[in-house]
Design an enzyme around this catalytic site. Sequence first.
Site, PDB file in Angstrom:
ATOM      1  N   LYS A   1       0.655  -1.302   0.050  1.00 29.37           N
ATOM      2  CA  LYS A   1       0.414   0.200   0.330  1.00 29.37           C
ATOM      3  C   LYS A   1       1.020   1.148  -0.029  1.00 29.37           C
ATOM      4  O   LYS A   1       0.311   2.115  -0.694  1.00 29.37           O
ATOM      5  CB  LYS A   1      -0.912  -0.417   0.951  1.00 29.37           C
ATOM      6  CG  LYS A   1      -2.152  -1.216   0.986  1.00 29.37           C
ATOM      7  CD  LYS A   1      -3.262  -0.571  -0.003  1.00 29.37           C
ATOM      8  CE  LYS A   1      -4.084  -1.783   0.077  1.00 29.37           C
ATOM      9  NZ  LYS A   1      -5.382  -1.418  -1.209  1.00 29.37           N
TER      10      LYS A   1
ATOM     11  N   GLU B   1      -9.493   5.936   3.315  1.00 31.21           N
ATOM     12  CA  GLU B   1     -10.566   5.006   4.124  1.00 31.21           C
ATOM     13  C   GLU B   1      -9.697   3.651   3.459  1.00 31.21           C
ATOM     14  O   GLU B   1      -8.875   3.540   3.130  1.00 31.21           O
ATOM     15  CB  GLU B   1     -11.647   4.026   2.461  1.00 31.21           C
ATOM     16  CG  GLU B   1     -11.196   3.604   1.260  1.00 31.21           C
ATOM     17  CD  GLU B   1     -10.307   4.145   0.569  1.00 31.21           C
ATOM     18  OE1 GLU B   1      -9.783   5.267   0.199  1.00 31.21           O
ATOM     19  OE2 GLU B   1      -9.884   3.147   0.031  1.00 31.21           O
TER      20      GLU B   1
ATOM     21  N   SER C   1       1.254 -10.208  -1.076  1.00 25.92           N
ATOM     22  CA  SER C   1       1.122  -8.568  -1.276  1.00 25.92           C
ATOM     23  C   SER C   1       1.362  -7.614   0.905  1.00 25.92           C
ATOM     24  O   SER C   1       1.542  -6.568   0.474  1.00 25.92           O
ATOM     25  CB  SER C   1       0.228  -8.008  -1.518  1.00 25.92           C
ATOM     26  OG  SER C   1      -1.299  -8.855  -0.278  1.00 25.92           O
TER      27      SER C   1
END
Lengths: 395, 267
Positions: A93, A115, A382
């Site tokens: 991220k 969010e 991830s």
Amino acid sequence: MSRAALTHPVDGRFGAFGGQYVPETLMSALGELEDMWHEAKADPQFQLELAGHRRAFIGRPTPIYAATRLSEHFGGTHIHFKREDLCHTGAHKLNNAVGQALLALRMGKRRIIAETGAGQHGVATATVCARFGLECTVYMGTEDMHRQSMNVRRMKLLGAEVVEVKSGSKTLKDATTEAIRDWVTNVRTTHYIIGSVVGPHPYPEMVRDLQRVIGDEAREQYLSLDGKLPDVVVACVGGGSNAIGIFTAFLDDRDVALVGVEAAGRGVKTGEHAASLVGGRPGVLHGTYSYVLQDGDGQILPTHSISAGLDYPGVGPEHAFLHETERVEYVAVTDKDALAAFKLCTRLEGIMPALEPAHAIHHAGVIARELGPGGSILVCLSGRGDKDMDSVDAE
Amino acid sequence: MPSEAGRAQGAVSSASRLENALRAKDDLKLVAYMMAGHPNKRRSIEVGKRLAGSGIAALEIGIPHSDPLADGSVIQHAGQVALEHGMTVSGALGVAQAVAAEGVPVVLMTYINPVLSYDPRRFAAEASQAGVAGVIVPDLPIEEAEPVTGWFRAAALETIFMVAPTTPPDRITSICSHSSGFVYCVTVTGITGARKELPEGMPELLREVRKRTQLPVAAGFGISRPEHMKSLRGGADAAVVGSAIVEAIERGGDAVALVKELLKACR
């Protein structure tokens, strides 16, 4: 038309998918964002700065890793992980958050909203806001705040305000809706850092551009390691940013099969899942036309997944396009199988994956058994799994 | 700037029923908003009929959506209640038909996904059949509109687009030329919901819009009080009041008393 041309949005669309279905109040901000992004992308100074932060702040390039004991367990196919779990803050991220924070600074916007579902994007955004001295508000559903309480504490320590979203299903969908309403209200002063390849144009394209570093690195690393490309690349898909991030570099390699793994929850047939491509149909959610989980009347359905990061009723429009053109195969993996893969990977490799990529690891096992010895699979790992300890213990 | 010329050009086509209803004549017209199925279907038809006879110029009827990006908490809640009581697109068209039969022009307001899911062609045909005058879809900007609004036009429904405080001047022109029935001027940078005071830049925005269209201009979002009506007179043709009316309905009333009070300030 070449593959590269096909995956570039034309008028904000990937084939039929994408677009800008937002209130008029946001239209000029989206136009400005698109212009600024194209300008920044072409600016060597911006790229240099981004490269610097990637190296020293995020910790890129992340390695690829041979998961030998898992490979052996699954019958001998070579399985490699792209280690996005080693990024600062524990997931891919941050690749996106750093790029968008630099863009916000360029636009002169000092307030950031985001969010978050699993909390990983919220933590990444709070982290870049601390790093660059920006004001930060993160929207998070009540249910996610419970199951990801450690990430809530991290965001608060980083100086972010975490706003609890109690409407609807109290998860990522509702947090995104709230963030968009905040943006409609504060658009003059605020930049909205969307965490995935979703939302109105130019977000799906911009987040893809910032995440494609995963695949660009992995492809080169794999080639120099093995002298050839893997047979299959596997990644989990919620909104789909890590998957687009790793797939993009391989789209032109027609011999490399690409597989996206959605969350089947308690099973796609039970209705309690979050598999938008496998179990949904085209519609508009959060400003983009893509595959959506909806009832017969166009109301967005509640979703279920053990993994908060995949618990979303939509998916990026480029995935919808890759699904319809069949360049990428999309499958769904249940909570139960993901949980087993989480435990297996932890025990065999000493790597605790997040529950999101645990879905991809399970499916890599399925493919490995088909390929047998001599096959090769690259999995996008991830994020790391510390955040999921409570969910795993509760099962 | 196509100010007077633009207004004159539009005058060539005959004004529609909605246009005539909303055009101010030394007064300010009032448009009320209610949610179909709030608090339930039967009650919302009753409330709609009473509002229809209360002196309003037009009635906006909301079709509930699970994720209303442009709405504040009051209308979002009303939509949730309506959905929980089983309201559907088809049911909302039924509410609209019952209320439109009272003679008040009815404008539907909903989001793009319910319309796409219902099929825009079928939605347009059935809305027209129900006696609906026009449609507002707040998450359908002009760039994305044609595949849907083509069907509205074919069914003789007006399509009302919104201008926002963040809309640049040349885009205002373009939005006005896409609109029919009236132009909806969003007075606040934000979502629906009653506010104490209207923003300072509002008169300029209304002037900018009026310069560019012959259509009546309605101001909406945040408008709820008699003093708001007074300050809009002369600047806008009509005021849209939503959340304040929905709140009155939520409390078990029919909002007619509020409408009467607001109407006093319109003249």
